[in-house]
Motif scaffolding. Sequence first.
Motif, PDB file in Angstrom:
ATOM      1  N   VAL A 142      47.372  39.488  24.234  1.00 18.83           N
ATOM      2  CA  VAL A 142      46.662  40.476  25.280  1.00 18.83           C
ATOM      3  C   VAL A 142      45.480  40.628  24.735  1.00 18.83           C
ATOM      4  N   VAL A 143      44.539  40.103  25.666  1.00 20.18           N
ATOM      5  CA  VAL A 143      43.028  40.255  25.228  1.00 20.18           C
ATOM      6  C   VAL A 143      42.399  41.355  25.828  1.00 20.18           C
ATOM      7  N   LEU A 144      42.901  42.051  27.227  1.00 17.93           N
ATOM      8  CA  LEU A 144      42.462  42.757  27.781  1.00 17.93           C
ATOM      9  C   LEU A 144      43.601  43.851  28.273  1.00 17.93           C
ATOM     10  N   GLY A 145      43.718  45.107  28.119  1.00 21.19           N
ATOM     11  CA  GLY A 145      44.869  45.946  28.620  1.00 21.19           C
ATOM     12  C   GLY A 145      44.374  47.144  29.537  1.00 21.19           C
ATOM     13  N   GLY A 146      45.321  48.007  29.860  1.00 19.51           N
ATOM     14  CA  GLY A 146      45.137  49.232  30.696  1.00 19.51           C
ATOM     15  C   GLY A 146      44.364  48.936  31.959  1.00 19.51           C
ATOM     16  N   LEU A 147      44.621  47.747  32.307  1.00 20.80           N
ATOM     17  CA  LEU A 147      43.987  47.315  33.714  1.00 20.80           C
ATOM     18  C   LEU A 147      44.498  47.957  35.041  1.00 20.80           C
ATOM     19  N   SER A 148      43.762  48.202  36.125  1.00 20.09           N
ATOM     20  CA  SER A 148      44.342  48.425  37.277  1.00 20.09           C
ATOM     21  C   SER A 148      44.745  47.176  38.376  1.00 20.09           C
ATOM     22  N   MET A 149      45.704  46.707  38.264  1.00 17.44           N
ATOM     23  CA  MET A 149      46.085  45.601  39.163  1.00 17.44           C
ATOM     24  C   MET A 149      44.937  44.568  39.080  1.00 17.44           C
ATOM     25  N   PRO A 150      44.866  43.991  37.994  1.00 20.74           N
ATOM     26  CA  PRO A 150      43.823  43.021  37.701  1.00 20.74           C
ATOM     27  C   PRO A 150      44.149  41.762  38.553  1.00 20.74           C
ATOM     28  N   HIS A 151      43.114  41.160  39.085  1.00 20.04           N
ATOM     29  CA  HIS A 151      43.163  39.806  39.935  1.00 20.04           C
ATOM     30  C   HIS A 151      42.096  38.843  39.662  1.00 20.04           C
ATOM     31  N   SER A 152      42.127  37.537  39.891  1.00 18.34           N
ATOM     32  CA  SER A 152      41.086  36.386  39.956  1.00 18.34           C
ATOM     33  C   SER A 152      40.185  36.667  38.503  1.00 18.34           C
ATOM     34  N   PRO A 153      40.879  36.462  37.459  1.00 12.96           N
ATOM     35  CA  PRO A 153      39.980  36.085  36.237  1.00 12.96           C
ATOM     36  C   PRO A 153      39.137  34.871  36.439  1.00 12.96           C
ATOM     37  N   ARG A 154      37.947  34.777  36.069  1.00 11.01           N
ATOM     38  CA  ARG A 154      37.079  33.621  36.207  1.00 11.01           C
ATOM     39  C   ARG A 154      36.082  33.540  35.023  1.00 11.01           C
ATOM     40  N   TYR A 155      36.008  32.764  34.441  1.00  8.05           N
ATOM     41  CA  TYR A 155      35.055  32.165  33.345  1.00  8.05           C
ATOM     42  C   TYR A 155      33.924  31.704  33.779  1.00  8.05           C
ATOM     43  N   ILE A 162      36.580  39.811  35.628  1.00  6.39           N
ATOM     44  CA  ILE A 162      37.756  40.212  36.244  1.00  6.39           C
ATOM     45  C   ILE A 162      37.714  41.033  37.209  1.00  6.39           C
ATOM     46  N   LEU A 163      38.541  41.165  38.342  1.00  7.39           N
ATOM     47  CA  LEU A 163      38.672  42.156  39.210  1.00  7.39           C
ATOM     48  C   LEU A 163      39.722  43.215  39.049  1.00  7.39           C
ATOM     49  N   GLU A 164      39.291  44.387  39.064  1.00 14.58           N
ATOM     50  CA  GLU A 164      40.267  45.446  39.001  1.00 14.58           C
ATOM     51  C   GLU A 164      40.701  45.903  40.232  1.00 14.58           C
ATOM     52  N   SER A 165      41.839  45.331  41.105  1.00 10.64           N
ATOM     53  CA  SER A 165      41.884  45.314  42.503  1.00 10.64           C
ATOM     54  C   SER A 165      42.218  46.893  42.851  1.00 10.64           C
ATOM     55  N   GLY A 166      43.022  47.487  41.916  1.00  6.67           N
ATOM     56  CA  GLY A 166      43.356  48.891  42.089  1.00  6.67           C
ATOM     57  C   GLY A 166      42.167  50.006  42.034  1.00  6.67           C
ATOM     58  N   LYS A 167      41.037  49.608  41.525  1.00 11.44           N
ATOM     59  CA  LYS A 167      40.007  50.332  41.567  1.00 11.44           C
ATOM     60  C   LYS A 167      38.892  49.853  42.600  1.00 11.44           C
ATOM     61  N   GLY A 168      39.025  48.573  42.973  1.00 10.14           N
ATOM     62  CA  GLY A 168      38.051  47.920  43.801  1.00 10.14           C
ATOM     63  C   GLY A 168      36.668  47.430  43.231  1.00 10.14           C
ATOM     64  N   THR A 169      36.983  47.225  41.903  1.00 13.85           N
ATOM     65  CA  THR A 169      35.727  46.687  41.109  1.00 13.85           C
ATOM     66  C   THR A 169      35.668  45.477  40.812  1.00 13.85           C
ATOM     67  N   LEU A 170      34.458  44.890  40.229  1.00 13.96           N
ATOM     68  CA  LEU A 170      34.154  43.615  39.747  1.00 13.96           C
ATOM     69  C   LEU A 170      33.819  44.045  38.366  1.00 13.96           C
ATOM     70  N   GLY A 171      34.071  43.381  37.328  1.00 10.51           N
ATOM     71  CA  GLY A 171      33.653  43.753  35.947  1.00 10.51           C
ATOM     72  C   GLY A 171      33.628  42.391  35.199  1.00 10.51           C
ATOM     73  N   VAL A 172      33.155  42.791  33.887  1.00  9.86           N
ATOM     74  CA  VAL A 172      33.021  41.454  32.976  1.00  9.86           C
ATOM     75  C   VAL A 172      33.366  42.089  31.644  1.00  9.86           C
ATOM     76  N   ALA A 173      34.040  41.238  30.947  1.00  8.04           N
ATOM     77  CA  ALA A 173      35.056  41.558  29.808  1.00  8.04           C
ATOM     78  C   ALA A 173      33.917  41.364  28.448  1.00  8.04           C
ATOM     79  N   ASP A 174      34.217  42.317  27.600  1.00 11.82           N
ATOM     80  CA  ASP A 174      33.808  42.100  26.201  1.00 11.82           C
ATOM     81  C   ASP A 174      35.138  41.812  25.240  1.00 11.82           C
ATOM     82  N   LEU A 175      35.490  40.665  25.091  1.00 12.69           N
ATOM     83  CA  LEU A 175      36.856  40.145  24.436  1.00 12.69           C
ATOM     84  C   LEU A 175      36.813  40.694  23.171  1.00 12.69           C
ATOM     85  N   ALA A 176      35.682  40.580  22.363  1.00 15.27           N
ATOM     86  CA  ALA A 176      35.866  41.116  21.128  1.00 15.27           C
ATOM     87  C   ALA A 176      36.144  42.543  20.809  1.00 15.27           C
TER      88      ALA A 176
END
Length: 291
Positions: A142-155, A162-176
């Motif tokens: 698990v590299v990201l947790g606590g997300l609200s209905m995540p969809h469409s991971p894209r590198y 990542i899209l948190e569909s449950g919040k209606g958001t577009l976000g970018v991850a800090d994997l570290a």
Amino acid sequence: VADDLLALGTAQGVWVYQDQPAVGHKLEPKGRHDACFMPRTHHITGDIRIHDVAFANGELWIVNTRFSCLATLDGRHSFVPRWRPPFISALAAEDRCHLNGLTLVDGDIRYVSALGVTDEAGGWRDHKAAGGVVLEVPSGEVVLGGLSMPHSPRYHDGRLWILESGKGTLGVADLAAGTVETIAHLPGFTRGLAFAGPYAFVGLSQVREHVFGGIPLTEELDQRVCGVWAVDTRTGEVVGYLRFDGAVQEIYDVQLLAGRRWPEIAEPGADLVSGSFVLSADALAETKGDG
């Protein structure tokens, strides 16, 4: 989409289309169409709730949501299971974690999204508001947790989006750090993501209340829309949108046909399909007719 191929997951299988530009050149108005995707193969999977599909190193992979696994296709079986999250103990047609999205890094599948870390039939539904995860493949970490209905991971551009569909958001991850920075809030259930340079094209859906009640989006917005929103990822600003006000209420994915401005997609069974053929160069050399 990969080169001249387009794959489409449906209720019972996968269609693969191939671009035949020569067919497009014959369509009216003449000279306008620069692509024509023709159905080439149809593989029957049965109802496995196909979500993301992608070509990885020339092989078509599908997210088999009902059986909680990634799968490929062959000529004899409904599907060939190739990977599943380590917390999924067995293959079962139970949608245990709602595995849904995948993305490639350097041609290989690297990250997938799921709505919960559960090993029970439909178990993700009890944790849909904040139980979503992104997993690394093949380790299953698990590299990201606590997300609200995540969809469409894209590198894209060296970063995981990542899209948190449950919040209606577009976000970018800090994997570290294992965190997500929200870039934009949008007025719908965000699902479907593609990039052109710094611009993100995000699909928005109206929310089915009986399925998605109890998520932040339904509590924050009285009215949700369906369409494709264009976001400048440098500023988070919405720079344009295409809104559907009629029968279309949900979008699953967004793909870009690079370099194509006026494509056509031929329906199976259409006269256009009946009279168009793809042959090898050797066979064409022996063919008579007007092409």
